[in-house]
Scaffold this motif. Structure first.
Motif, PDB file in Angstrom:
ATOM      1  N   ASN A  39      -1.769  -7.144 -36.940  1.00 50.14           N
ATOM      2  CA  ASN A  39      -2.445  -7.775 -35.800  1.00 50.14           C
ATOM      3  C   ASN A  39      -1.931  -9.181 -35.494  1.00 50.14           C
ATOM      4  O   ASN A  39      -1.763  -9.558 -34.326  1.00 50.14           O
ATOM      5  N   ILE A  40      -1.637  -9.964 -36.529  1.00 52.61           N
ATOM      6  CA  ILE A  40      -1.211 -11.342 -36.298  1.00 52.61           C
ATOM      7  C   ILE A  40       0.188 -11.422 -35.687  1.00 52.61           C
ATOM      8  O   ILE A  40       0.577 -12.428 -35.099  1.00 52.61           O
ATOM      9  N   THR A  41       0.941 -10.339 -35.793  1.00 59.04           N
ATOM     10  CA  THR A  41       2.255 -10.270 -35.152  1.00 59.04           C
ATOM     11  C   THR A  41       2.131  -9.695 -33.747  1.00 59.04           C
ATOM     12  O   THR A  41       2.605 -10.277 -32.765  1.00 59.04           O
ATOM     13  N   SER A  42       1.481  -8.536 -33.637  1.00 59.75           N
ATOM     14  CA  SER A  42       1.400  -7.840 -32.361  1.00 59.75           C
ATOM     15  C   SER A  42       0.618  -8.622 -31.312  1.00 59.75           C
ATOM     16  O   SER A  42       0.992  -8.644 -30.127  1.00 59.75           O
ATOM     17  N   TYR A  43      -0.459  -9.261 -31.728  1.00 61.37           N
ATOM     18  CA  TYR A  43      -1.282 -10.037 -30.797  1.00 61.37           C
ATOM     19  C   TYR A  43      -0.422 -11.053 -30.051  1.00 61.37           C
ATOM     20  O   TYR A  43      -0.500 -11.187 -28.824  1.00 61.37           O
ATOM     21  N   PHE A  44       0.443 -11.726 -30.791  1.00 62.55           N
ATOM     22  CA  PHE A  44       1.238 -12.781 -30.172  1.00 62.55           C
ATOM     23  C   PHE A  44       2.508 -12.256 -29.510  1.00 62.55           C
ATOM     24  O   PHE A  44       3.047 -12.894 -28.607  1.00 62.55           O
ATOM     25  N   ASN A  45       2.966 -11.079 -29.933  1.00 63.87           N
ATOM     26  CA  ASN A  45       4.034 -10.425 -29.171  1.00 63.87           C
ATOM     27  C   ASN A  45       3.527 -10.067 -27.778  1.00 63.87           C
ATOM     28  O   ASN A  45       4.253 -10.182 -26.784  1.00 63.87           O
ATOM     29  N   LEU A  46       2.267  -9.647 -27.687  1.00 58.48           N
ATOM     30  CA  LEU A  46       1.671  -9.344 -26.385  1.00 58.48           C
ATOM     31  C   LEU A  46       1.517 -10.620 -25.553  1.00 58.48           C
ATOM     32  O   LEU A  46       1.789 -10.629 -24.351  1.00 58.48           O
ATOM     33  N   VAL A  47       1.085 -11.690 -26.205  1.00 55.36           N
ATOM     34  CA  VAL A  47       0.961 -12.974 -25.505  1.00 55.36           C
ATOM     35  C   VAL A  47       2.309 -13.393 -24.927  1.00 55.36           C
ATOM     36  O   VAL A  47       2.409 -13.813 -23.764  1.00 55.36           O
ATOM     37  N   LEU A  48       3.364 -13.251 -25.733  1.00 53.98           N
ATOM     38  CA  LEU A  48       4.700 -13.644 -25.288  1.00 53.98           C
ATOM     39  C   LEU A  48       5.238 -12.719 -24.207  1.00 53.98           C
ATOM     40  O   LEU A  48       6.160 -13.080 -23.472  1.00 53.98           O
ATOM     41  N   ASN A  49       4.646 -11.513 -24.103  1.00 54.30           N
ATOM     42  CA  ASN A  49       4.996 -10.582 -23.024  1.00 54.30           C
ATOM     43  C   ASN A  49       4.037 -10.713 -21.841  1.00 54.30           C
ATOM     44  O   ASN A  49       3.927  -9.806 -21.015  1.00 54.30           O
TER      45      ASN A  49
END
Length: 341
Positions: A184-194
């Motif tokens: 979650n701590i990776t994917s959440y911010f990958n979504l933010v960056l997208n």
């Protein structure tokens, strides 16, 4: 007078040299590239907390929280920030060689399934008939079968698509997969960056909420360091704990040290990641009860059992092989109070 000054200078240099000679160098690996959630290690270094313990902590970027374990086992590093579940796997296969967790930081696991809210995945049963994308070998993917059994999900009705980790969010956004098996701590911010809104537009099935009550990342050290220099281990834990308590109250302090270590990171995003690590992974009812850094033996025993089942390990390690609380400061010094600011 000149001779007196020279003698004084030489004496001072000799003293400084002896102090430097007494410092213990600790090679330390992060779990991944520089992230806001690593702030405590940078603060402890920048504010001299490690130095005050007689330590010269040399911090390098990592290659994955599981790789922290293999880096330490290979002898290249003395300590690092990594996943306790990777310790369990290696302890099962190579007892006595695995690193030992000495300060648990992420009390809750980051393993999760993310999905667009429009897909309608709000509970485990909703996974049936859906396509999930995961990277083969990651804990979330490897533990999916255990997650399914504990939640009565028929895996024959779930399609799995293997993909590289960097493709998960793009394919999820496009709709090529219904859910992604992620941290979650990776994917959440990958979504933010997208340019996505992970709170408004996505659902998150956290493994820890559905029967996989695992521990996760923390400070681990080699068994060699424990045997040869337990004082250094205690100092490493004490200094890191001091920094953790401080940045829980002042994330700006943490981010100043993050940026000092690597000024190429996105400061705004990484500050959010630092805060996310506290709110979603660190702070929990158990952490408030026992203090940051510690674990409960019965929960660790259950967690080991889950990993043994999920990875089909031939041997079940004992909790004391995985985690040691002998280097922890008193609970009164580990009472963390988090305030987002």
């Amino acid at each position: 007078m000149l001779k007196t000054f020279a003698a004084t200078l030489l004496t001072g240099l000799a003293f400084a040299g002896s102090v430097l000679a007494q410092e213990t160098t600790v090679k330390f690996t992060l779990g991944w590239k520089t992230q806001g959630s690593d702030a405590a290690f940078f603060v402890a270094r920048d504010k001299g907390y490690y130095k005050a313990e007689g330590l010269n902590v040399v911090i390098d970027q990592g290659e994955g929280s599981g790789a922290t374990v293999t880096r330490i086992m290979g002898g290249a590093y003395d300590a690092g920030f990594g996943d306790v579940n990777a310790i369990i796997q290696n302890a099962a296969a190579k007892p006595g060689e695995n690193p030992v967790m000495v300060y648990m930081i992420w009390n809750r696991p980051p393993f999760a399934i993310s999905s667009k809210k429009a897909t309608g995945i709000t509970k485990p049963a909703d996974l049936e008939g859906k396509t999930l994308g995961g990277s083969q070998g990651t804990p979330t993917t490897r533990l999916l079968e255990v997650f399914a059994r504990k939640n009565n999900v028929d895996m024959a009705k779930v399609k799995l698509s293997n993909m590289a980790p960097n493709l998960q969010e793009p394919l999820l956004i496009k709709g090529d997969i219904d859910g992604a098996l992620i941290f979650n701590i990776t994917s959440y911010f990958n979504l933010v960056l997208n340019r996505q809104d992970p709170d408004k537009d996505f659902n998150w099935l956290m493994f820890g909420d559905y029967g996989l009550d695992l521990y996760s990342n923390g400070l681990m050290v080699s068994q060699k360091l424990i045997k040869e220099n337990p004082k250094a281990v205690a100092g490493l834990v004490r200094a890191t704990n001091k920094a953790m308590i401080e940045i829980a109250k002042d994330q700006a302090l943490g981010m100043k040290s993050v940026m000092n270590f690597d000024n190429l990171v996105d400061e705004k995003v990484e500050k959010r990641r630092l805060q996310y690590s506290f709110s979603e992974l660190i702070v929990s009812p158990e952490m408030k009860e026992i203090g940051i850094g510690d674990t409960k033996d019965d929960r660790m025993t259950r967690a080991i059992g889950i990993i043994v089942e999920g990875y089909q390990l031939a041997r079940t390690p004992k909790p004391e092989e995985i985690f040691s609380r002998q280097f922890l400061p008193p609970k009164s010094e580990r009472e963390l109070v988090y305030t987002a600011n």
